[in-house]
Design a protein around this motif. Structure first.
Motif, PDB file in Angstrom:
ATOM      1  N   VAL A 370       0.855  -1.185   0.000  1.00 42.25           N
ATOM      2  CA  VAL A 370       0.000   0.000   0.000  1.00 42.25           C
ATOM      3  C   VAL A 370       0.890   1.233   0.000  1.00 42.25           C
ATOM      4  CG1 VAL A 370      -1.602   1.390   1.382  1.00 42.25           C
ATOM      5  CG2 VAL A 370      -2.012  -1.059   1.088  1.00 42.25           C
ATOM      6  N   LEU A 371       0.603   2.161  -0.911  1.00 36.42           N
ATOM      7  CA  LEU A 371       1.275   3.462  -0.933  1.00 36.42           C
ATOM      8  C   LEU A 371       0.266   4.501  -0.467  1.00 36.42           C
ATOM      9  CD1 LEU A 371       3.596   5.393  -1.652  1.00 36.42           C
ATOM     10  CD2 LEU A 371       2.725   5.442  -3.995  1.00 36.42           C
ATOM     11  N   ALA A 372       0.467   5.034   0.725  1.00 34.40           N
ATOM     12  CA  ALA A 372      -0.435   6.031   1.296  1.00 34.40           C
ATOM     13  C   ALA A 372       0.116   7.419   1.014  1.00 34.40           C
ATOM     14  CB  ALA A 372      -0.595   5.828   2.802  1.00 34.40           C
ATOM     15  N   GLU A 373      -0.665   8.217   0.301  1.00 34.70           N
ATOM     16  CA  GLU A 373      -0.259   9.582  -0.021  1.00 34.70           C
ATOM     17  C   GLU A 373      -0.658  10.507   1.132  1.00 34.70           C
ATOM     18  OE1 GLU A 373       1.551  10.113  -2.518  1.00 34.70           O
ATOM     19  OE2 GLU A 373       1.125   8.574  -4.010  1.00 34.70           O
ATOM     20  N   TYR A 374       0.339  11.146   1.739  1.00 31.26           N
ATOM     21  CA  TYR A 374       0.238  12.020   2.906  1.00 31.26           C
ATOM     22  C   TYR A 374       0.279  11.194   4.198  1.00 31.26           C
ATOM     23  CZ  TYR A 374      -1.075  15.698  -0.382  1.00 31.26           C
ATOM     24  OH  TYR A 374      -1.092  16.581  -1.432  1.00 31.26           O
ATOM     25  N   GLY A 375       0.897  11.786   5.193  1.00 35.99           N
ATOM     26  CA  GLY A 375       1.075  11.095   6.463  1.00 35.99           C
ATOM     27  C   GLY A 375      -0.218  10.749   7.155  1.00 35.99           C
ATOM     28  N   TYR A 376      -1.198  11.664   7.129  1.00 36.85           N
ATOM     29  CA  TYR A 376      -2.448  11.388   7.830  1.00 36.85           C
ATOM     30  C   TYR A 376      -3.215  10.246   7.173  1.00 36.85           C
ATOM     31  CZ  TYR A 376      -3.710  14.986   4.355  1.00 36.85           C
ATOM     32  OH  TYR A 376      -3.838  15.730   3.199  1.00 36.85           O
ATOM     33  N   THR A 377      -3.054  10.068   5.854  1.00 35.31           N
ATOM     34  CA  THR A 377      -3.654   8.914   5.190  1.00 35.31           C
ATOM     35  C   THR A 377      -3.018   7.634   5.701  1.00 35.31           C
ATOM     36  OG1 THR A 377      -3.950  10.278   3.210  1.00 35.31           O
ATOM     37  CG2 THR A 377      -4.249   7.912   2.960  1.00 35.31           C
ATOM     38  N   GLY A 378      -1.692   7.628   5.781  1.00 36.66           N
ATOM     39  CA  GLY A 378      -0.997   6.457   6.299  1.00 36.66           C
ATOM     40  C   GLY A 378      -1.399   6.119   7.719  1.00 36.66           C
ATOM     41  N   ALA A 379      -1.556   7.153   8.565  1.00 37.76           N
ATOM     42  CA  ALA A 379      -1.968   6.911   9.944  1.00 37.76           C
ATOM     43  C   ALA A 379      -3.352   6.279  10.007  1.00 37.76           C
ATOM     44  CB  ALA A 379      -1.946   8.221  10.729  1.00 37.76           C
ATOM     45  N   SER A 380      -4.238   6.647   9.091  1.00 42.44           N
ATOM     46  CA  SER A 380      -5.603   6.123   9.088  1.00 42.44           C
ATOM     47  C   SER A 380      -5.682   4.668   8.648  1.00 42.44           C
ATOM     48  CB  SER A 380      -6.497   6.978   8.176  1.00 42.44           C
ATOM     49  OG  SER A 380      -6.641   8.287   8.687  1.00 42.44           O
ATOM     50  N   VAL A 381      -4.737   4.239   7.801  1.00 39.55           N
ATOM     51  CA  VAL A 381      -4.837   2.884   7.247  1.00 39.55           C
ATOM     52  C   VAL A 381      -3.776   1.938   7.797  1.00 39.55           C
ATOM     53  CG1 VAL A 381      -5.806   3.820   5.119  1.00 39.55           C
ATOM     54  CG2 VAL A 381      -3.350   3.357   5.241  1.00 39.55           C
ATOM     55  N   SER A 382      -2.914   2.402   8.672  1.00 36.26           N
ATOM     56  CA  SER A 382      -1.809   1.556   9.133  1.00 36.26           C
ATOM     57  C   SER A 382      -2.302   0.324   9.877  1.00 36.26           C
ATOM     58  CB  SER A 382      -0.844   2.368  10.007  1.00 36.26           C
ATOM     59  OG  SER A 382      -1.509   2.852  11.165  1.00 36.26           O
ATOM     60  N   GLY A 383      -3.353   0.478  10.682  1.00 37.18           N
ATOM     61  CA  GLY A 383      -3.879  -0.658  11.435  1.00 37.18           C
ATOM     62  C   GLY A 383      -4.392  -1.757  10.526  1.00 37.18           C
ATOM     63  N   ALA A 384      -5.152  -1.374   9.495  1.00 40.31           N
ATOM     64  CA  ALA A 384      -5.703  -2.354   8.565  1.00 40.31           C
ATOM     65  C   ALA A 384      -4.591  -3.030   7.771  1.00 40.31           C
ATOM     66  CB  ALA A 384      -6.697  -1.686   7.626  1.00 40.31           C
ATOM     67  N   CYS A 385      -3.605  -2.263   7.331  1.00 43.19           N
ATOM     68  CA  CYS A 385      -2.493  -2.848   6.572  1.00 43.19           C
ATOM     69  C   CYS A 385      -1.714  -3.844   7.427  1.00 43.19           C
ATOM     70  CB  CYS A 385      -1.562  -1.752   6.062  1.00 43.19           C
ATOM     71  SG  CYS A 385      -2.293  -0.672   4.816  1.00 43.19           S
ATOM     72  N   HIS A 386      -1.473  -3.485   8.668  1.00 44.26           N
ATOM     73  CA  HIS A 386      -0.740  -4.379   9.570  1.00 44.26           C
ATOM     74  C   HIS A 386      -1.523  -5.664   9.802  1.00 44.26           C
ATOM     75  CE1 HIS A 386       2.090  -5.561  12.637  1.00 44.26           C
ATOM     76  NE2 HIS A 386       1.120  -5.658  13.541  1.00 44.26           N
ATOM     77  N   ALA A 387      -2.844  -5.540  10.013  1.00 35.46           N
ATOM     78  CA  ALA A 387      -3.680  -6.722  10.239  1.00 35.46           C
ATOM     79  C   ALA A 387      -3.749  -7.610   9.002  1.00 35.46           C
ATOM     80  CB  ALA A 387      -5.086  -6.291  10.659  1.00 35.46           C
ATOM     81  N   ALA A 388      -3.716  -6.998   7.810  1.00 33.85           N
ATOM     82  CA  ALA A 388      -3.788  -7.764   6.566  1.00 33.85           C
ATOM     83  C   ALA A 388      -2.435  -8.331   6.148  1.00 33.85           C
ATOM     84  CB  ALA A 388      -4.336  -6.879   5.441  1.00 33.85           C
ATOM     85  N   GLY A 389      -1.374  -7.932   6.838  1.00 33.72           N
ATOM     86  CA  GLY A 389      -0.048  -8.405   6.471  1.00 33.72           C
ATOM     87  C   GLY A 389       0.477  -7.787   5.192  1.00 33.72           C
ATOM     88  N   VAL A 390       0.010  -6.558   4.875  1.00 30.45           N
ATOM     89  CA  VAL A 390       0.422  -5.856   3.661  1.00 30.45           C
ATOM     90  C   VAL A 390       1.360  -4.722   4.052  1.00 30.45           C
ATOM     91  CG1 VAL A 390      -0.342  -4.489   1.682  1.00 30.45           C
ATOM     92  CG2 VAL A 390      -1.728  -6.415   2.480  1.00 30.45           C
ATOM     93  N   PRO A 391       2.578  -4.683   3.524  1.00 33.81           N
ATOM     94  CA  PRO A 391       3.506  -3.609   3.890  1.00 33.81           C
ATOM     95  C   PRO A 391       2.980  -2.237   3.481  1.00 33.81           C
ATOM     96  CG  PRO A 391       4.369  -4.895   2.047  1.00 33.81           C
ATOM     97  CD  PRO A 391       3.171  -5.626   2.555  1.00 33.81           C
TER      98      PRO A 391
END
Length: 655
Positions: A370-391
């Motif tokens: 996953v490429l998250a554009e802007y830091g706040y976007t990354g903060a919003s999706v980090s939990g889901a990415c971690h749970a899905a095992g997607v870097p």
């Protein structure tokens, strides 16, 4: 004549064919005569050829029909002598053209005739959600002569939509290798446009420049709110729904088909070097789907050598993302109902529910990063990415790591994100230091500035240009357009021939216009508003230099690395700017331009005057700027570096 050079654009009325035609015309396709323009939906006054329209209307008149004769269009007959008339018309109109065609919705009714006349022609069919088309027809009064009742007129519009698009569907199925389906306005986005260009430039080997729908796209034109009753009537009219579903399914097949039918696929023309596509699947998550000022995000979507899935928008309550690329909600209907109840009744943002929806999407689409554009976007999706095992790769662009209004609410979320993110990218050295201070681990922190398209931005000749300077950027506090105006006031006092062109829009634009009037500079400073990339590039080829007075605001809002500075250097222009954020990474003082302290309008004016009085100096600085950008800040280098980061985290995840 060689019909292989012919590309015709057609579709149901009110489906966006004019916008598509304008984009193709700007890419180098000749599309007939000007007609009744310019206008609100057709600013160039182009593309519907009067002779072609008259030819189609003659056939309809023989059948005693109009384009909207919904009850009898399926019985339309083309007299035999019109085949020879069609060939004569084409020879008369388009002989000697390299790439040519026309745009007329009526063409959809005569596909068999034109296919027989031009057996090798390519076809671009534009279709749109039937509810939106019907509502547009009703608003324009196209069906008023048939009935006074709105529901009856809506049903007539749906029958028309089904007939036109049913013919498109049948033709496209039979001629897949010569057909491109465009779903407007969803396909005006960067990722789908990338695939459109692969067909036009690669498989079809058309001699056009890359297509850019965003040059002509106008959201108010295409995104008028459709009343609920029209949407309900459309959903109940099953024939339209079936055709619509089949068109969308076929469109995906046409865009994704193996290139063997139409020739080998290749990277988009206009990049610095060809990039081989991979079978990697990357999901880009962005706050917005379309934003003229976010060309760096559009470049990531269109030029990464992977299958890119786009998610965008903000869910109520402040979470990303809301929509898939084709406009479908990420949350299911049940999830949306639960989300609404929890937020309204219990004042709770259901983060777990939203993370589950994103996690399911990532797994279903087999996303590898996953490429998250802007830091706040990354903060919003980090939990889901971690749970899905997607870097997760988080791309910071500047203000979200400095502006207190954005930084303070996300400071703790950034800490949690840094602990799980596979990579964090900064576009400037200053931003890199700020992210390190916020807690980003050094082993996952990367510096990768944005890039300029050195094939588009090129050819500037400052020595031959008049003393005209250009400033490109949004009219916002951190770009301080008012300070640029004040500096140029001093330039104009010393050299009355000097002129300034300011490109962009924003909340400070009107204030700057009033400032120029108060300073008696209305004839010295020109405001163009936001302009397409190609027009900005053309403008940069005609001016002496580039100016930008970026500052750090009282709220600590800062730039990342302004793309306009990169583009100016790529165009061969000397840049006069401030020692601010990533600008000082790009501009070498005294070699590729000049840098001044923030707020020092006297120094800025003095350096601009040097360029006004010494065109040869401007040329030398501009030449070095071009070499510097080409070697260190090209789009190709930026995208390649970004892809190396993404691919490395994918490989690490799989080991």
């Amino acid at each position: 004549m060689q019909s292989a050079k012919c590309l015709n654009i057609t579709g149901m009325h009110r489906s966006g064919t004019s916008l598509v035609a304008q984009a193709f015309c700007r890419a180098g396709l000749f599309l007939g005569d000007k007609l009744k323009g310019p206008g609100a939906s057709n600013p160039d006054g182009l593309f519907e050829d009067e002779d072609i329209i008259r030819f189609h209307d003659d056939i309809l008149a023989v059948n005693q029909m109009r384009w909207d004769s919904y009850a009898s269009l399926d019985r339309l007959i083309v007299p035999g002598d019109y085949a020879s008339k069609a060939a004569e018309l084409i020879s008369m109109k388009f002989w000697g053209r390299s790439y040519w065609g026309w745009k007329d919705p009526r063409t959809t009714l005569f596909l068999d005739l034109w296919n027989a006349t031009l057996p090798d022609a390519r076809w671009v069919f534009v279709f749109r959600n039937p509810a939106q088309v019907v509502w547009s027809l009703l608003c324009r009064g196209d069906l008023r002569r048939y009935s006074s009742g709105p529901i009856a007129r809506a049903l007539m519009g749906l029958r028309l939509w089904t007939h036109y698009n049913g013919r498109i569907l049948a033709f496209a199925r039979e001629h897949l290798d010569r057909t491109l389906l465009i779903f407007a306005p969803q396909d005006f986005g960067a990722q789908e446009q990338k695939r459109v260009n692969e067909v036009i430039l690669g498989r079809w080997s058309f001699g056009l420049r890359p297509i850019d729908f965003m040059e002509v796209y106008s959201p108010p034109l295409m995104k008028k709110t459709t009343p609920r009753w029209v949407a309900c009537v459309t959903k109940l009219y099953l024939p339209a729904q079936v055709v619509f579903w089949k068109l969308r399914r076929l469109r995906t097949g046409i865009l994704d088909q193996h290139p063997g039918k139409g020739g080998p696929s290749r990277a988009l023309e206009g990049t610095d070097s060809a990039r081989q596509r991979t079978n990697r699947v990357v999901c880009v998550i962005s706050p917005r789907k379309f934003a003229y000022s976010e060309t760096f995000i559009q470049a990531h979507i269109t030029q990464l050598p992977a299958t890119v899935k786009l998610l965008y928008g903000e869910l109520p309550g402040g979470s990303f993302p809301a929509l898939t690329e084709d406009g479908r909600p990420l949350l299911s209907l049940f999830d949306r109902a639960m989300d609404l109840v929890l937020r309204k009744a219990f004042r709770v943002t259901p983060v777990r529910l939203r993370n589950s929806a994103l996690r399911r999407y990532l797994r279903k689409e087999r996303v590898e990063a996953v490429l998250a554009e802007y830091g706040y976007t990354g903060a919003s999706v980090s939990g889901a990415c971690h749970a899905a095992g997607v870097p997760l790769v988080v791309h910071f662009h500047g203000a979200e790591a400095s502006k207190r209004k954005w930084l303070n609410p996300y400071r703790s979320a950034y800490q949690e994100m840094f602990a799980t993110a596979a990579a964090v990218i900064a576009v400037s050295r200053d931003l890199e230091q700020r992210l390190a201070a916020l807690g980003a681990p050094r082993n996952t922190l990367f510096y990768n500035p944005c890039g300029a398209d050195t094939s588009v931005f090129a050819g500037g000749d400052p020595a031959a240009a008049p003393p005209v300077f250009v400033a490109v950027g949004r009219f916002v506090d951190k770009k301080a357009p008012h300070l640029t105006v004040l500096a140029f006031k001093k330039v104009a006092e010393a050299c009355p021939d000097a002129r300034l062109i300011m490109v962009g829009d924003g909340e400070l634009q009107e204030a700057c216009k009033q400032l120029t009037k108060a300073l008696h500079m209305a004839d010295i400073v020109e405001f163009t508003g936001a302009r397409p990339h190609t027009e900005v590039a053309a403008l940069m080829r005609k001016v002496r230099g580039f100016v930008l007075h970026s500052v750090t605001t009282s709220d600590d809002d800062m730039e990342g690395t302004p793309v306009s500075v990169l583009e100016a250097g790529a165009a061969g222009l000397p840049v006069v700017s401030t020692r601010h954020a990533g600008i000082k990474d790009v501009v070498i003082h005294g070699e590729t331009g000049f840098l001044v302290d923030e707020g020092d309008i006297e120094a800025m004016a003095a350096y601009v005057l040097q360029l006004v009085r010494d065109p040869d100096l401007a040329a030398r600085l501009g030449q070095r700027a071009r070499q510097h950008i080409d070697a260190n800040f090209s789009m190709d280098k930026s995208i390649s570096s970004l892809w190396n980061i993404i691919e490395s985290v994918i490989r690490k995840q799989k080991t």
